[in-house]
Design a protein around this motif. Structure first.
Motif, PDB file in Angstrom:
ATOM      1  N   LYS A 198      -6.696 -15.513  35.705  1.00 13.84           N
ATOM      2  CA  LYS A 198      -7.804 -16.021  34.907  1.00 13.84           C
ATOM      3  C   LYS A 198      -8.829 -14.914  34.674  1.00 13.84           C
ATOM      4  O   LYS A 198      -9.327 -14.309  35.616  1.00 13.84           O
ATOM      5  CB  LYS A 198      -8.477 -17.204  35.594  1.00 13.84           C
ATOM      6  N   GLY A 199      -9.102 -14.626  33.415  1.00 17.13           N
ATOM      7  CA  GLY A 199     -10.038 -13.575  33.048  1.00 17.13           C
ATOM      8  C   GLY A 199      -9.370 -12.373  32.421  1.00 17.13           C
ATOM      9  O   GLY A 199     -10.051 -11.476  31.918  1.00 17.13           O
ATOM     10  N   ILE A 200      -8.028 -12.344  32.413  1.00 14.91           N
ATOM     11  CA  ILE A 200      -7.329 -11.166  31.891  1.00 14.91           C
ATOM     12  C   ILE A 200      -7.488 -11.017  30.376  1.00 14.91           C
ATOM     13  O   ILE A 200      -7.452  -9.914  29.847  1.00 14.91           O
ATOM     14  CB  ILE A 200      -5.831 -11.210  32.272  1.00 14.91           C
ATOM     15  N   VAL A 205      -4.241  -7.037  38.186  1.00 12.95           N
ATOM     16  CA  VAL A 205      -4.128  -7.517  39.561  1.00 12.95           C
ATOM     17  C   VAL A 205      -4.562  -6.440  40.557  1.00 12.95           C
ATOM     18  O   VAL A 205      -5.346  -6.704  41.481  1.00 12.95           O
ATOM     19  CB  VAL A 205      -2.692  -7.985  39.852  1.00 12.95           C
ATOM     20  N   LYS A 206      -4.065  -5.226  40.378  1.00  7.88           N
ATOM     21  CA  LYS A 206      -4.370  -4.160  41.335  1.00  7.88           C
ATOM     22  C   LYS A 206      -5.841  -3.778  41.344  1.00  7.88           C
ATOM     23  O   LYS A 206      -6.362  -3.303  42.355  1.00  7.88           O
ATOM     24  CB  LYS A 206      -3.507  -2.936  41.027  1.00  7.88           C
ATOM     25  N   SER A 207      -6.519  -3.984  40.224  1.00  8.86           N
ATOM     26  CA  SER A 207      -7.953  -3.636  40.147  1.00  8.86           C
ATOM     27  C   SER A 207      -8.847  -4.836  40.426  1.00  8.86           C
ATOM     28  O   SER A 207     -10.062  -4.740  40.264  1.00  8.86           O
ATOM     29  CB  SER A 207      -8.272  -3.077  38.760  1.00  8.86           C
ATOM     30  N   HIS A 208      -8.241  -5.962  40.806  1.00 14.52           N
ATOM     31  CA  HIS A 208      -8.989  -7.203  41.036  1.00 14.52           C
ATOM     32  C   HIS A 208      -9.775  -7.610  39.789  1.00 14.52           C
ATOM     33  O   HIS A 208     -10.901  -8.109  39.879  1.00 14.52           O
ATOM     34  CB  HIS A 208      -9.927  -7.048  42.237  1.00 14.52           C
ATOM     35  N   GLY A 209      -9.183  -7.366  38.639  1.00 17.46           N
ATOM     36  CA  GLY A 209      -9.777  -7.792  37.378  1.00 17.46           C
ATOM     37  C   GLY A 209     -10.750  -6.807  36.766  1.00 17.46           C
ATOM     38  O   GLY A 209     -11.344  -7.096  35.730  1.00 17.46           O
ATOM     39  N   ASP A 210     -10.915  -5.629  37.362  1.00 18.61           N
ATOM     40  CA  ASP A 210     -11.934  -4.695  36.883  1.00 18.61           C
ATOM     41  C   ASP A 210     -11.435  -3.673  35.865  1.00 18.61           C
ATOM     42  O   ASP A 210     -12.246  -3.021  35.205  1.00 18.61           O
ATOM     43  CB  ASP A 210     -12.543  -3.932  38.068  1.00 18.61           C
ATOM     44  N   ALA A 211     -10.111  -3.486  35.743  1.00 18.98           N
ATOM     45  CA  ALA A 211      -9.607  -2.356  34.955  1.00 18.98           C
ATOM     46  C   ALA A 211      -9.498  -2.628  33.466  1.00 18.98           C
ATOM     47  O   ALA A 211      -9.956  -1.824  32.651  1.00 18.98           O
ATOM     48  CB  ALA A 211      -8.246  -1.901  35.495  1.00 18.98           C
ATOM     49  N   ILE A 212      -8.887  -3.751  33.098  1.00 17.51           N
ATOM     50  CA  ILE A 212      -8.538  -3.941  31.681  1.00 17.51           C
ATOM     51  C   ILE A 212      -8.806  -5.364  31.200  1.00 17.51           C
ATOM     52  O   ILE A 212      -8.992  -6.286  31.999  1.00 17.51           O
ATOM     53  CB  ILE A 212      -7.045  -3.608  31.419  1.00 17.51           C
ATOM     54  N   ARG A 213      -8.799  -5.509  29.890  1.00 15.22           N
ATOM     55  CA  ARG A 213      -8.753  -6.820  29.248  1.00 15.22           C
ATOM     56  C   ARG A 213      -7.730  -6.748  28.115  1.00 15.22           C
ATOM     57  O   ARG A 213      -7.625  -5.732  27.413  1.00 15.22           O
ATOM     58  CB  ARG A 213     -10.120  -7.215  28.658  1.00 15.22           C
ATOM     59  N   ILE A 214      -6.966  -7.814  27.952  1.00 13.24           N
ATOM     60  CA  ILE A 214      -6.081  -7.944  26.793  1.00 13.24           C
ATOM     61  C   ILE A 214      -6.932  -8.485  25.656  1.00 13.24           C
ATOM     62  O   ILE A 214      -7.526  -9.558  25.774  1.00 13.24           O
ATOM     63  CB  ILE A 214      -4.905  -8.892  27.075  1.00 13.24           C
ATOM     64  N   VAL A 215      -7.003  -7.742  24.548  1.00 12.97           N
ATOM     65  CA  VAL A 215      -7.876  -8.146  23.443  1.00 12.97           C
ATOM     66  C   VAL A 215      -7.086  -8.623  22.222  1.00 12.97           C
ATOM     67  O   VAL A 215      -7.669  -9.168  21.285  1.00 12.97           O
ATOM     68  CB  VAL A 215      -8.840  -7.015  23.042  1.00 12.97           C
TER      69      VAL A 215
END
Length: 376
Positions: free
Chosen positions: A348-350, A128-138
């Motif tokens: 959406k997208g995490i 949320v804090k990175s607006h979706g740019d920091a991480i992905r749950i894999v």
């Protein structure tokens, strides 16, 4: 004396030499211009036209964060049994131990690690804090294994008014669970302090000592610390978190990866996820040996092993699984909003479960769902 002046060049010969000078000048200018263009193209070679980092092949190293906890059993086993390094091939694995998720997220955001096993709430906050740019749950890792353990004289939520409780770290998964539950019980609490109940983020080992010394009244902690508070600290369980979730399933640990690292080194991430899948399979195939391996590693990493009773109780409270229980993530976020540790935002997208599902499919196992919150 007669001085003879040379004849000036004819206009036709001067005109003939001018194009040659212009050609030489153009060629001279073209060389540095070509170098500038080459450098610019080289600098942009890791990105495609959309600005997304492109595949750069396997990474030379992967830096992984995790906790020396029972609730991080796939990570502990994957490192101890060498499944990560085997599946990473020539990529060198290095590891770092953390006490709680927010600290691991800070390290990932700072570029100190590339991937980490963390709870769902820190993962949500990072996204949320990175607006979706920091991480992905894999992938998922573990569900279950968190409890609110209190002093024996506390018998109800009402008894907690005016009491002092602990969690591993502000904004961590257990911290959010406690704050949300207290709010549901009508007990005010605040991330800035004050309210009906005081909550102090505390290192797990220190929490046990404070509990034994009667300096705190309870703590919402993951395994093996919940079992240690009960068996080593003489406490009792006021809330087993599994009673608050449908079918008793609540996610405790995810595997997350830096989005930049995932974009640039998908093959390396595949090796990491394969290593976790192999670790989970090893745990499930070795039910008697697995807790012993985890206990040995806890001793190695923390300097002290768990008693047989503690590891037995703690192990019975967790389930290892690569399923991230994506259908529960929205409720997890709602708890964070209630607790005041996160804000409402579109998740959406995490998830990016494509690598995990390709591995599961190749292995003949059922695929897992992203719950509409990402790719699968």
């Amino acid at each position: 004396m007669t001085v003879r002046h040379p004849h000036p060049p004819s206009s036709s010969s001067a005109t003939a030499r001018a194009p040659r000078r212009r050609r030489r000048l153009s060629a001279a200018l073209a060389l540095p211009l070509a170098a500038v263009l080459a450098a610019s193209l080289g600098a942009c070679s890791s990105d495609d036209a959309s600005g997304k980092a492109s595949d750069q092949g396997p990474a030379s190293a992967l830096r992984l964060g995790y906790f020396a906890n029972v609730t991080h059993a796939p990570a502990v086993v994957g490192v101890a049994e060498g499944t990560f390094q085997k599946d990473l091939g020539s990529t060198k694995l290095s590891t770092q131990i953390f006490n709680a998720g927010p600290a691991a997220i800070e390290a990932l955001n700072a570029g100190a690690i590339d991937a980490a096993f963390v709870g769902p709430n820190p993962a949500i906050n990072a996204y949320v804090k990175s607006h979706g740019d920091a991480i992905r749950i894999v992938a998922g890792a573990v569900y279950g294994g968190a409890q609110l353990v209190v002093q024996p004289d506390i018998t109800s939520a009402a008894d907690l008014k005016g009491k002092d409780l602990a969690t591993p770290q502000l904004g961590g998964t257990q911290d959010v669970a406690l704050r949300s539950w207290l709010t549901d019980q009508g007990l005010k609490n605040s991330v800035s302090g004050g309210g009906d109940v005081t909550i102090t983020p505390t290192d797990n080992a220190q929490t046990l000592q404070l509990f034994q010394d009667k300096k705190i009244d309870g703590a919402w902690v993951p395994e093996p610390w919940a079992s240690r508070l009960v068996l080593d600290g003489g406490g009792k369980v006021l809330v087993d978190e599994k009673t608050l979730w449908p079918e008793g399933k609540f996610l405790t640990t995810n595997l997350i990866v830096s989005k930049k690292f995932l974009d640039e080194h998908p093959e390396t991430v595949k090796g990491l996820v394969q290593g976790e899948v192999d670790a989970v399979k090893w745990i499930q195939d070795n039910p008697d040996e697995a807790p012993k391996v985890v206990n040995e590693q806890i001793e190695k990493l923390s300097g002290k092993s768990l008693s047989d009773d503690v590891i037995t109780r703690a192990w019975a409270n967790i389930t290892t699984s690569v399923d991230p229980l994506a259908s529960t993530l929205q409720e997890v976020q709602d708890h964070g909003v209630t607790a005041g540790t996160t804000q409402k935002a579109d998740l959406k997208g995490i998830y990016d479960l494509r690598i995990l599902n390709s591995i599961l499919t190749a292995d003949g196992q059922p695929t897992v769902s992203a719950g509409g919150l990402g790719e699968e």
